[in-house]
Structure formats: C-alpha cells, structure tokens
Design an enzyme around this catalytic site. Sequence first.
Site, short mmCIF file in Angstrom:
data_model
loop_
_atom_site.label_atom_id
_atom_site.label_comp_id
_atom_site.label_asym_id
_atom_site.label_seq_id
_atom_site.Cartn_x
_atom_site.Cartn_y
_atom_site.Cartn_z
N ASP A 109 0.86 -1.18 0.00
CA ASP A 109 0.00 0.00 0.00
C ASP A 109 0.91 1.24 0.00
OD1 ASP A 109 -2.33 1.63 0.41
OD2 ASP A 109 -1.81 1.72 2.53
N LYS A 110 0.35 2.40 -0.25
CA LYS A 110 1.16 3.63 -0.26
C LYS A 110 0.95 4.45 1.01
CE LYS A 110 0.01 7.42 -2.44
NZ LYS A 110 0.17 8.45 -1.38
N GLU A 170 -9.30 14.50 6.49
CA GLU A 170 -10.27 15.42 7.07
C GLU A 170 -9.65 16.27 8.17
OE1 GLU A 170 -13.70 13.28 8.35
OE2 GLU A 170 -14.60 13.26 6.34
N THR A 213 -2.51 1.30 -4.72
CA THR A 213 -2.98 2.48 -3.98
C THR A 213 -4.30 2.98 -4.54
OG1 THR A 213 -2.42 4.76 -3.37
CG2 THR A 213 -1.59 3.97 -5.48
N ASP A 225 -4.83 6.21 -4.67
CA ASP A 225 -4.55 7.58 -5.09
C ASP A 225 -4.57 7.72 -6.61
OD1 ASP A 225 -4.43 8.93 -2.77
OD2 ASP A 225 -2.26 8.83 -2.53
#
EC number: 7.6.2.1
Length: 906
Positions: free
Chosen positions: A381-382, A459, A636, A638
Amino acid sequence: MKRFVYANDDDLSHELYCDNRISNRKYTLLNFIPKNLWEQFSRFMNQYFLLIACLQLWPLITPVNPASTWGPLIFIFAVSATKEAWDDYNRYLSDKKANEKQVWVVRQGSKKLIQAQEIHVGNLVWLRENDEVPCDLVLLGTSEPQGVCYVETAALDGETDLKTRNIPPACMGIDSDLLHKIKGVIECPHPDKDIRRFDANLRLFPPFLDNDVCPLSIKNTILQSCYLRNTDWACGVAVYTGNETKMGMSRGVAEPKLTAMDAMIDKLTGAIFIFQIVVVIVLGIAGNIWKDTEARKHWYVLYPDEGPWYELLIIPLRFELLCSIMIPISIKVSLDLVKSLYAKFIDWDKQMIDLETGTSANATNTAISEDLGQVEYILTDKTGTLTENKMIFKRCCIAGTFFGNENGDAVKDVELLNAINTASPDAIRFLTVMAICNTVIPIKSPSGTVSYKAQSQDEEALVRAAASLHMVFVNKNSNILEINFNGSLKQYEVLEYLEFTSDRKRMSVVVRDCDKGNIMLLSKGADETILPCAYAGHQTKTFSEAVDQYAQMGLRTLCLAWRELNELEYQDWSVMFKEANSTLVDREWRVAEVCQRLEHDLEILGVAAIEDRLQDGVPETIETLRKAGINFWMLTGDKQNTAIQIALSCNFVSPEPKGQLLLVNGKTEDEVCRNLERVLLTMRITKAEPKDVAFVIDGWALEIALKYYRKAFTELAILSRTAICCRVTPSQKAQLVELLKSCDYRTLAIGDGGNDVRMIQQADIGVGISGREGLQAARAADYSIGKFRFLKRLILVHGRYSYNRTAFLSQYSFYKSLLICFIQIFFSFVSGVSGTSLFNSVSLMAYNVFYTSVPVLVSVLDKDLTEKTVMQHPQILFYCQAGRLLNPTTFAGWFGRALFHVSAIS
C-alpha cells in the site's frame, strides 16, 4: 432473514435467543481426549506411525521392542495435546473473566447488577464511562443532551481514534428517568460479522412514539468489546449476545498457510515413502526366497516345514517395521518447536523497535518464518505504509487561482490571507466546505483550546488548515455546527450526511445556515467523482490542470464543491433518503442511488492538495530489496500521477532514461486491449535489455483486464518487475495477490489500514504496520512492524536465517534416520535377509534422543554469515528464493551422504 428484538420485554428475550455467555473454547473435559486424538490422527503421517506401532505389537513380526515406536509416538502426541490443552485453558480463563463481569441491566422496571453472561436479547443495559460494552447494543439514551456518546473501537477494528455514536431520532428528548420503562421492537438482520453495517428499523410503542418506523444504522450501535469514553453514561438494548455478536461472529481460526519449504518436505517425504515400499518389497521377496532355499540347509535356522497362510507376509512386514524409521517420527514436532523459536527471535529483535512509538516487531504466525527468505514479490500500500500518513495541507486552487509556493504552504500565502480578510465569496465558501464537510469531532479543553478527533487523516488536515485560515470549527452540539470566522460565530444545522464509501469516493453534507435559513449541499471527494457532477457549462479545465499539477508533485488531491438547494427540492429528496435508509435489503446500494440524485449541478469551488511525506528509510529499503531480486508492486487508491511521483521518489522505478513507465489506461474493452498489447510488445522487446521498465494501470482498466484479458495481463505481470496500480479497491488488491500466487510466486503483502486486510490475508506472508490508521492490518497480518524500513531486516536477516536453518534441520532429520536404516538393511544381507534388527530398542531410542540431537540444537543458532554482511550484500538472498538449499538435488546429496557413511562404517 430477520429477527425481531422486543426491547425491555423479559419473557420474550429469554425464549427466542441465546444468552450472553461467551465461549471460545475448542474442547470440553468430556470431549478433549477423543476430539484431540481425532485431530491428531487426521494427518496421514500420524496414521502411518500408528499403523507401524500397532504392527509392532505382533511378536511374530516385530524386530524391536514396541516401546521404541510407542514411546516417541506417545511423547509427541502428549506434547501436542498438552499445548492444545494449555491454549484452551487460557481461552477458558479469558471467557470466564468476560462472562463474570458485573453489568447494570433493567429487570422488571428497575436496575439490577448482574453478570455479563446473564444478559439476554432485549435487555436494557446501562454503561458508565470507561465501561467495556458486554454485547451489541442499539443506543437509546446517553448523558449528553445532543444524544451522542464517544466509543473507542480499537479492540474491534484497531482504529485508535474515538468515534461518535448517536441515539435514534425517535429517542431524542426521552428523559433518563423514563428510559427504564421504554418499550418497542427492533427489526434487524440475523447476526453477521460485518462490523461496518447494521441495517435495521426501530418502532417504539406508545406512549413514547405512535408506532412510527425509525431507521437504524451502525452509527446507532455500540458493539461488544468497545469502550465508552468521555460520556458519563449510555443506555442501549441488547440485539446480539454471546457468540452471536459481530465480534463473536468474526472470531475464528485462520486458514493455515503452507510454506514453500513445507510443501517440498511433504514431496520428499512422499518420495522416501515410495522408496521405502520398494525396499520392503525387494527385501521381502529376497527374504522369502532365501528362507525357502538356503535357510532349511542350516540346522540352527528353525523354520517350520509348514507355516500359517500369512507366512509370506511375515518377512516383508518385518522389513516394513525395520525401515519405518526412514521417515523421522519427530520431524514435525522438531520443526514446529524451532519455528516458534525463530518467531521469538523476531519479537526479541531490538533493532526492529520503532523508537518514535515504542512499537516492536511481532510474529503472530510462528509457522512461516522461512518463507520470508523466499519472497519474490512485495505488494505494498502507499498511504501510511510508504508514507507517514501525517497529512499537511500544502496548496490549493480556488476559483482558478493557485495558492502556495515552493517555499511555504498555502496557509502562509499572503494572497490567500488577503482574499480571506477581504471576505472573498469563493474563498469563504471553500473554507466553509473544508471546515464542516466532514465527520470530525472538535474537543475543547478547559483552557479553551480546540483539538480534533478524526477518522480520516485527510479530514483532520483540512479542518486544521481551515482553522489556521481563521475558519475555526469550535463546537458540535448534536446537529448544530459552530464555526468561528474572524471572531464572529456562525451556526449551521446538519440536515443529512451523505457518507463516503469506496464506490462513491466522495462525501457530502446537507446543512442549513441558521442565520440566513438557506439550505446548502457541500461536497468533497476525488476529482473523477466531483468534476463530472459540475453544472452544465461549468469550466472545469483549470481544476483538472490543478489536480494534475499537484499530483505531479506527489500531493494528494480533493475537489470541493457546493450548490444551494430550495426547500421543496430538499423535502422531496429527504423523503426518498429516509425510505432508502429504512430498507433492510440492499440499503447501501439504494442510499447511494438516492445520494446521486442530489449530488449534481455542483459549483466546483477548488482543489485542496495535501502532502503525505515518505517514511524515513523507504527509498533505501526498496533499493536494497530490489537488489535482492524482489519485485515491487504498489497498490494504492490515489491518483495515477501522485502514485507515479511517490514511486519515483522511493526508488520503485528509475527516472528516464534508465527507467520507462508504460501506461495501461482505458475505459472500454477495446482501449484496454490495445494498450495491453502495446505494453506487452514493449516488455518482450526490452526483456533482454538492462532498462528498468514498469507498467502503470488504474482501477477501471484493471477491472476490464482481469475480467476479459486475464491471460494477457498475467503475462504482463510475469514480464514486469515493477507495477503501479492506482485507484484500486480492496478487492482488486486481493485479486492481484491471487494472480501472482497462481503463477507460483511467493508473495508478501504489506499495509497499514483496514482496506489492506484482504490483501494481507490473501498473500503467502502478510505484514501489517502499526500506524496512524490503527491496528486492524497489524492484527490480521502474520507479522507486524512499526515502520516500513524494518521490512529489510525482517526479510534479509530473519527470513534468510530461518530458511537456512530449516533447510538444514529437515534434511539432517532425514539423513540421520536414513543412516540408521541403511545400517539395518546392510546387516540384513549377513543375517539371512530375515529382517532382524542389529540394534536393541534402547540404542535406537538413545540414537534419536541423545546421540544425534546436538546438531539440531546448534542449527537453531547457526549463522553462516554475519548480519552486517547479509545487509550489505542483499544478492545473497538469490539462492534462498531459488530454493537451492532444499530441493530434490540437495536431498539426493544427503541421501548419498547417508549411503556413503554407511558404506564406510560397514
């Protein structure tokens, strides 16, 4: 299927469903011995040794004392049974502690203190601050006037931030003195293990509410093993109890993982077994021939003239018992013990302690350490794995104007500060969305300072940035949000939350401005889900360019948008939204469909860019492991450009001209097919060249490739050492792991969040990082570490040493057994091929237990090279990946060594 829970109805709650007694025990006093023996003898090897031991009870054929086999067999079974009994006893003590906890419940209209195991479905349970939740509850009341409470869910999902839980709207305003009299029915699904979903409906009976339906979701529940925090008290009705809670349904024994070395040992054991049968048949025939020809010529050989009908089987069976030691009876127990010790070496490694957090490495799975030395693919994962997951608001684009520069972040940009000070409408709306379009909880300290609790680091970064720009989110009072902007207090009433999901990739909130009375929809999310929702004619090119520009810098991007709603439109939509939320079947899909009816004709306000820095040591770790022959895939969620920039910065792939990135994009089958063929052709051409080639694919194209062009994509996966997969879902991550496993590659998956769990569990080896997203990935993994950089030591040092030691130990175990067996076989040639044993039973047992045990003990601590040498020369790992220390060839060498040594001894 549904269940109906009658709140505060003592009679029905006792009859319909189970009580709250938790039982994780595997055995009882009565079934322990038969059940454990059944499990032990379900393995072929144990069945084989039991057969041998039983044959040795036949005096006519046994060449040795039966104790030579029965003794080790009973000892091994006793060790395994003792371990199982100890583990089960600890589970019993844990269950007993949980079951006997004191809990307040309502019985016959008054509060009573009972044990947790006496709770029944429908009982009203009262919790005090810091109490552990004894079962799954639907909230009915709290000490907070807003009807909220705060729970810590770390024991359930590993997430460390506090979460808010709300009482249903139907229960708002009910006085705490009346809660113990409340009556109603909850219509909910049968128990399941999905801790993120609870689709149910509540009907309160008069006089509290006139039978209206009130929808319930997971936000109206507090689940077993959570803790009540920052709330004086809370009251809820038990809906799932005992082993039927979501936590109880999630418990279970993970599927055991078979290492490459275990698979090879099984094959070699099968080969030895076949060899043993051949030897037994040959020697049995030879023994019977010698008996019928030569034996009767010697007066001292007292064979009877006529034997029983099974006479021809006696000599072969004697040789079967004599040769049974070819397969070492203790190999499984020996390997299990040393593997447990290898796991402890990982736990004790002080060089793998994260000094920042004090987190040490932990081996949850003690059986697969040697597989670490044979890893060929690492899928990572990133966010939070390669990066720190410490989000910092860096830049933004508002209404086409770019803020932030090379030297500082956007919150210090003079132009942006001027725009805010002059009350630019675009800037004010942008900051308003940043401040209130979220699920963040503001917490005010006694000194007056405000801190934030957020489930998402993105957030929290946006809310903090808004506060730095004078738009401070100061309070959340039930559904009223208070914003302090330049000293003036503004209030917004939250009408609805349109929650974020991995499919929607956006979240929205419907709010009413308490001063002006107008209703607004505020949205934020990924560019591909927000920009298409812009109103007709809206110029979004500038925002698309901003997203690409920020992605080139390796920044995470979010698009912010809004639109004003008229009262009639909102009221009509609200009815549909309430209906969708009341549905028990396909609720998530129906809610998403209704949300889409509102999220359109948006005005795009701008783009926020957030920096997530690389962890220390990530580039060096990846470079070292690539030198060790390990291939890397980044998976990822993204954007493509962001993922590429991170990949370049952490040495995933070399920049031009040494490296080359090949894009596999497309929204249709034809586009994906053409791109796949083009990339495959390039890969085949450059295969013989030293150029570093990687392919990049997004989630949409990946879905099409896996569904329609799986064969071509598999070839691409084999040809490429590096891949960057962006915009992928958790299920796609698991599919990619499965794809590489199907090509017989040893895979390691590493991640830090709940969305990585499926990938981690699917891989041959799962590694979780104890990060800011919680411990969910670490708990699901075989190994947990504090930072990505420790992966280098985990593989090169612990993986390699474990592989070397296990390879030696397993082959040595066979060698010493073959050695003593070959001596017995050689002796049979001078003892009339009769199957007589050269050694007595005591000598045979001492040979295994004492004479040959020293090399086994020494091998556990053996280091052929120093740790420093291994870390400096990672290429040493090549022979482990190729399995050069344990394979048919090396085993043949040990086999030949045993024959040679026997020949020399004889």
